[in-house]
Scaffold this motif. Sequence first.
Motif, PDB file in Angstrom:
ATOM      1  N   ARG A  71      40.747  42.936  44.773  1.00  0.00           N
ATOM      2  CA  ARG A  71      40.981  41.374  44.632  1.00  0.00           C
ATOM      3  C   ARG A  71      39.921  40.592  43.644  1.00  0.00           C
ATOM      4  O   ARG A  71      40.087  39.610  43.269  1.00  0.00           O
ATOM      5  N   ALA A  72      38.629  41.279  43.655  1.00  0.00           N
ATOM      6  CA  ALA A  72      37.565  40.491  42.989  1.00  0.00           C
ATOM      7  C   ALA A  72      36.908  41.583  41.937  1.00  0.00           C
ATOM      8  O   ALA A  72      35.907  41.908  42.480  1.00  0.00           O
ATOM      9  N   GLU A  74      34.915  41.287  39.978  1.00  0.00           N
ATOM     10  CA  GLU A  74      33.321  41.188  39.701  1.00  0.00           C
ATOM     11  C   GLU A  74      32.602  41.678  40.761  1.00  0.00           C
ATOM     12  O   GLU A  74      31.421  41.880  40.686  1.00  0.00           O
ATOM     13  N   ALA A  75      33.266  42.303  41.859  1.00  0.00           N
ATOM     14  CA  ALA A  75      32.132  42.819  42.977  1.00  0.00           C
ATOM     15  C   ALA A  75      32.088  44.476  42.534  1.00  0.00           C
ATOM     16  O   ALA A  75      31.512  44.946  43.684  1.00  0.00           O
ATOM     17  N   LEU A 139      31.946  37.132  49.360  1.00  0.00           N
ATOM     18  CA  LEU A 139      33.143  37.693  48.576  1.00  0.00           C
ATOM     19  C   LEU A 139      34.322  37.957  48.979  1.00  0.00           C
ATOM     20  O   LEU A 139      35.261  37.575  48.684  1.00  0.00           O
ATOM     21  N   ARG A 142      36.188  34.995  50.539  1.00  0.00           N
ATOM     22  CA  ARG A 142      36.623  34.052  49.444  1.00  0.00           C
ATOM     23  C   ARG A 142      37.946  34.713  48.749  1.00  0.00           C
ATOM     24  O   ARG A 142      38.906  34.009  48.391  1.00  0.00           O
ATOM     25  N   HIS A 143      37.909  35.980  48.612  1.00  0.00           N
ATOM     26  CA  HIS A 143      38.900  36.479  47.893  1.00  0.00           C
ATOM     27  C   HIS A 143      40.052  37.204  48.350  1.00  0.00           C
ATOM     28  O   HIS A 143      41.186  37.485  48.048  1.00  0.00           O
TER      29      HIS A 143
END
Length: 195
Positions: A71-72, A74-75, A139, A142-143
């Motif tokens: 989902r993220a 950037e993680a 994170l 949030r996602h």
Amino acid sequence: MKEAIAILKSEHRSISAVLHALKELGRMAHDATARPRFQVLRSMLRYIDEYPEQLHHPKEDQHLFARVVARAPEARLLVEELQAEHEEGARLIRELERALLFMEEGWPLGAREFRKAVDAYAEFHWKHMRKEEQQLLPLAERHLLPEDWKAIDAAFAANTDPIAGMQERDFDKLFSRIVSLAPQPVGLGERWPGT
Ligand SMILES: [Fe+2]
Ligand SMILES: [Fe+2]
């Protein structure tokens, strides 16, 4: 709070309690004036080796981390770091086991090295858990979507690693054993002389 997050944090607290006790016993093994009984240290090392390896890390790796990366994106870097730390942790435990064996054979020889290795390991593991709680979990919150949490909650609540077949209650038993074996003032066992 999401159920999985509550479980993850409570598992961190169990690991942390044993790390605190292990650190204290590392100091006591160093300060003792007569040969301490080392059995409790073996049980503690078994706990901080097997509990994360068999129960905690598989749930993080397979469920939480995988979905956060999906989902993220950037993680990804953070997740790769955390996974590398899982492997590094397992290696550091092997070193701790060697240091314990060396101390058991030659005490008081090796007590200083064991204490240093325990302190370094505890620091390493606390840093890892802080990173998960302070960086990864925000994170995730949030996602991740409700369907992600449904699957993650189910995996965390099941608390059984299908591969190892190890159940939470086995670790509860081991934890109680550590408390009854650990010398006062860490646990309920006989005080080690000179400490
Ligand atoms: Fe972890
Ligand atoms: Fe963790």
